[in-house]
Design a protein around this motif. Structure first.
Motif, PDB file in Angstrom:
ATOM      1  N   GLN A  38      -7.662 -11.633  -4.797  1.00 31.28           N
ATOM      2  CA  GLN A  38      -6.591 -11.999  -3.877  1.00 31.28           C
ATOM      3  C   GLN A  38      -5.742 -13.145  -4.449  1.00 31.28           C
ATOM      4  N   MET A  39      -6.378 -14.100  -5.108  1.00 35.07           N
ATOM      5  CA  MET A  39      -5.630 -15.206  -5.721  1.00 35.07           C
ATOM      6  C   MET A  39      -4.721 -14.685  -6.830  1.00 35.07           C
ATOM      7  N   LYS A  40      -5.215 -13.725  -7.613  1.00 30.26           N
ATOM      8  CA  LYS A  40      -4.407 -13.152  -8.679  1.00 30.26           C
ATOM      9  C   LYS A  40      -3.210 -12.403  -8.109  1.00 30.26           C
ATOM     10  N   ILE A  41      -3.432 -11.661  -7.017  1.00 30.55           N
ATOM     11  CA  ILE A  41      -2.336 -10.932  -6.370  1.00 30.55           C
ATOM     12  C   ILE A  41      -1.307 -11.911  -5.822  1.00 30.55           C
ATOM     13  N   ASP A  42      -1.771 -12.981  -5.167  1.00 25.52           N
ATOM     14  CA  ASP A  42      -0.853 -13.977  -4.612  1.00 25.52           C
ATOM     15  C   ASP A  42      -0.038 -14.674  -5.698  1.00 25.52           C
ATOM     16  N   LYS A  43      -0.665 -14.914  -6.834  1.00 25.07           N
ATOM     17  CA  LYS A  43       0.018 -15.599  -7.930  1.00 25.07           C
ATOM     18  C   LYS A  43       1.106 -14.722  -8.548  1.00 25.07           C
ATOM     19  N   GLN A  44       0.880 -13.411  -8.585  1.00 28.04           N
ATOM     20  CA  GLN A  44       1.820 -12.499  -9.221  1.00 28.04           C
ATOM     21  C   GLN A  44       2.750 -11.804  -8.237  1.00 28.04           C
ATOM     22  N   ASP A  45       2.676 -12.153  -6.959  1.00 27.91           N
ATOM     23  CA  ASP A  45       3.507 -11.542  -5.932  1.00 27.91           C
ATOM     24  C   ASP A  45       4.967 -11.939  -6.127  1.00 27.91           C
TER      25      ASP A  45
END
Length: 144
Positions: free
Chosen positions: A73-80
């Motif tokens: 989820q952190m990776k998705i939020d960072k690349q959103d």
């Protein structure tokens, strides 16, 4: 690109070495002159910063290691794209404000009679930032 955990340990050791060097220089040098007046404190500041960064990364890695869903989820939020656009817009607003604040600060320093070297360093830094902004503005205009 994920860095290995050993680089964080190297950062911790390097930070502690810098911190120790700064403290040693403060203790050993009785009457510092020239650059030795500031060098120990620069070493302490850099050492604390590098040590804190390394420790923060290690703690973060260990906290996330047992929770792959949180890491994903952190990776998705960072690349959103939305988060990236919000970050870029915030940077643009901060840059716009910085232009006026640094301009007012330079004017205030000049009117207060601050040493000319300090004012010129501030002016050169200001012009460098402005030039950097103009360069990328032109570069992005050509690309888009």
């Amino acid at each position: 690109m994920k860095r290995s955990i050993t680089t964080h340990y190297i950062a911790i050791v390097f930070g502690l070495l810098l911190l120790g060097t700064g403290l040693y220089l403060i203790k050993i040098i009785i009457e510092p002159q020239g650059i030795l007046r500031a060098l120990p404190y620069v070493c302490i500041g850099l050492g604390c910063g590098i040590f804190g960064h390394g420790m923060g990364e290690i703690i973060s890695c260990r906290a996330i290691k047992n929770h792959p869903d949180v890491e994903k989820q952190m990776k998705i939020d960072k690349q959103d794209e939305r988060n990236i656009a919000i970050g870029n817009r915030a940077k643009a607003k901060a840059y716009d404000m910085m232009i006026f604040i640094f301009g007012a600060l330079m004017l205030a320093f000049a009117l207060m009679g601050v040493d000319i070297v300090a004012v010129l360093l501030l002016v050169f830094a200001y012009l460098f930032v402005i030039g950097y902004g103009v360069y990328y503005r032109c570069k992005f205009d050509k690309e888009m």
